[in-house]
Write an enzyme that holds these catalytic residues in place. Structure first.
Site, PDB file in Angstrom:
ATOM      1  N   GLY A   1       0.655  -1.067  -0.057  1.00  0.00           N
ATOM      2  CA  GLY A   1      -0.008  -0.156  -0.003  1.00  0.00           C
ATOM      3  C   GLY A   1       0.796   0.958  -0.008  1.00  0.00           C
ATOM      4  O   GLY A   1       2.056   1.215   0.427  1.00  0.00           O
TER       5      GLY A   1
ATOM      6  N   GLN B   1       2.833  10.064   1.318  1.00  0.00           N
ATOM      7  CA  GLN B   1       4.047   9.399   1.127  1.00  0.00           C
ATOM      8  C   GLN B   1       4.797   9.509   0.106  1.00  0.00           C
ATOM      9  O   GLN B   1       6.229   9.313   0.095  1.00  0.00           O
ATOM     10  CB  GLN B   1       3.904   7.733   1.443  1.00  0.00           C
ATOM     11  CG  GLN B   1       3.472   7.611   2.693  1.00  0.00           C
ATOM     12  CD  GLN B   1       3.362   5.780   2.909  1.00  0.00           C
ATOM     13  OE1 GLN B   1       2.104   5.403   2.163  1.00  0.00           O
ATOM     14  NE2 GLN B   1       4.159   5.197   3.276  1.00  0.00           N
TER      15      GLN B   1
ATOM     16  N   CYS C   1       5.837   0.250   7.701  1.00  0.00           N
ATOM     17  CA  CYS C   1       5.396   1.388   6.840  1.00  0.00           C
ATOM     18  C   CYS C   1       6.625   1.638   5.984  1.00  0.00           C
ATOM     19  O   CYS C   1       7.834   1.815   6.608  1.00  0.00           O
ATOM     20  CB  CYS C   1       4.902   2.679   7.479  1.00  0.00           C
ATOM     21  SG  CYS C   1       4.435   4.059   6.788  1.00  0.00           S
ATOM     22  N   LEU C   2       6.464   2.072   4.541  1.00  0.00           N
ATOM     23  CA  LEU C   2       7.753   2.477   3.664  1.00  0.00           C
ATOM     24  C   LEU C   2       8.228   3.771   4.254  1.00  0.00           C
ATOM     25  O   LEU C   2       9.253   3.956   3.983  1.00  0.00           O
ATOM     26  CB  LEU C   2       7.018   2.590   2.214  1.00  0.00           C
ATOM     27  CG  LEU C   2       6.412   1.323   1.720  1.00  0.00           C
ATOM     28  CD1 LEU C   2       6.124   1.315   0.329  1.00  0.00           C
ATOM     29  CD2 LEU C   2       7.639  -0.051   1.688  1.00  0.00           C
TER      30      LEU C   2
ATOM     31  N   HIS D   1      -4.768   1.185   7.269  1.00  0.00           N
ATOM     32  CA  HIS D   1      -3.325   1.814   7.561  1.00  0.00           C
ATOM     33  C   HIS D   1      -3.030   2.911   6.370  1.00  0.00           C
ATOM     34  O   HIS D   1      -2.633   3.920   6.751  1.00  0.00           O
ATOM     35  CB  HIS D   1      -2.162   0.464   7.180  1.00  0.00           C
ATOM     36  CG  HIS D   1      -0.912   0.929   7.314  1.00  0.00           C
ATOM     37  ND1 HIS D   1       0.024   0.899   8.577  1.00  0.00           N
ATOM     38  CD2 HIS D   1      -0.116   1.949   6.430  1.00  0.00           C
ATOM     39  CE1 HIS D   1       1.234   1.443   8.222  1.00  0.00           C
ATOM     40  NE2 HIS D   1       1.055   2.047   7.033  1.00  0.00           N
ATOM     41  N   GLU D   2      -3.481   2.815   5.261  1.00  0.00           N
ATOM     42  CA  GLU D   2      -3.259   3.482   4.288  1.00  0.00           C
ATOM     43  C   GLU D   2      -4.492   4.876   4.484  1.00  0.00           C
ATOM     44  O   GLU D   2      -3.982   5.849   4.219  1.00  0.00           O
ATOM     45  CB  GLU D   2      -3.591   3.118   2.784  1.00  0.00           C
ATOM     46  CG  GLU D   2      -2.633   1.859   2.417  1.00  0.00           C
ATOM     47  CD  GLU D   2      -1.178   2.430   2.748  1.00  0.00           C
ATOM     48  OE1 GLU D   2      -0.894   3.567   2.474  1.00  0.00           O
ATOM     49  OE2 GLU D   2      -0.161   1.392   3.019  1.00  0.00           O
TER      50      GLU D   2
ATOM     51  N   HIS E   1      -3.013   7.297   6.798  1.00  0.00           N
ATOM     52  CA  HIS E   1      -1.937   8.389   6.061  1.00  0.00           C
ATOM     53  C   HIS E   1      -2.836   9.417   5.584  1.00  0.00           C
ATOM     54  O   HIS E   1      -2.237  10.548   5.837  1.00  0.00           O
ATOM     55  CB  HIS E   1      -1.376   7.633   4.879  1.00  0.00           C
ATOM     56  CG  HIS E   1      -0.017   6.799   5.568  1.00  0.00           C
ATOM     57  ND1 HIS E   1       0.991   7.473   6.065  1.00  0.00           N
ATOM     58  CD2 HIS E   1       0.462   5.429   5.413  1.00  0.00           C
ATOM     59  CE1 HIS E   1       1.909   6.580   6.193  1.00  0.00           C
ATOM     60  NE2 HIS E   1       1.387   5.215   5.903  1.00  0.00           N
TER      61      HIS E   1
END
Length: 196
Positions: free
Chosen positions: A45, A50, A105-106, A147-148, A151
């Site tokens: 995701g 991000q 998380c990225l 989660h996304e 963001h």
């Protein structure tokens, strides 16, 4: 085109994102770049903040999770081939039992923690053709979407940790924001002048 992923500490990750108008310039190109960026970083995701944009867009492709033998057959089936772009998403309801799962998380590489979330999610969004949809998801699929979604609300998974756990991670998080970390994908660090 692969975009640099914004690291922990950048103010864009804390913004409540704005809805995207239908005439937003090059939206489909942005979505395509977000998928390419996510795949390059081995993620499932990625949200627009991000990649530095405070807009309500996130992309998900859970196929890599589907082969995990630790998952139930139901979760494996739901995750296999699930690929969706969420634009102007708004959660209608989170329900069911809270359960913990190890998340990463990225934007916060090399940190993984158990996070509790409700197991069912109903969400309204538009797809890339601006067709409105309301869908209900559960299990691991709901978690990835939650989660996304966080963001685009300016929330990071580390915000859900206990005060003690946050204090324990403070040094690692500071190092991430300074670029003192080895990652195999392009990142933009708030305390460095350029992406690397």
């Amino acid at each position: 085109m692969i975009l640099p992923i914004v690291a922990y500490g950048d103010p864009v990750l804390r913004k409540v994102c704005k809805d995207v108008p239908e005439d937003f310039p090059k939206l489909k190109e942005l979505v395509s770049n977000m998928y390419e960026t996510m795949y390059n970083a081995n993620g499932v995701g990625l949200a627009a903040p991000q990649v530095g944009l405070p807009i309500r867009v996130f992309v998900i492709d859970t196929s890599p999770f589907a082969d995990d033998d630790d998952l139930s057959p139901e979760d494996q089936k739901a995750l296999k081939g699930f690929k969706q772009t969420f634009i102007n998403a708004h959660v209608e309801e989170e329900s069911g039992t809270e359960w913990a799962f190890n998340e990463g998380c990225l934007s916060i590489p090399e940190i993984r923690e158990d996070i509790k979330r409700k197991d069912t999610l109903t969400i309204t969004f538009v797809d890339t053709d601006f067709k409105e949809r309301t869908e209900t998801y559960d299990g691991l699929l709901a978690r990835v979407i939650q989660h996304e979604y966080d963001h685009i609300e300016g929330i990071l998974f580390t915000d859900k940790l206990s005060p003690l756990k946050k204090r324990m991670l403070k040094g690692k998080l500071t190092n991430i924001s300074k670029g003192k970390i080895d990652v195999e994908y392009r990142m933009r660090f708030p305390k460095l002048k350029k992406a690397r």
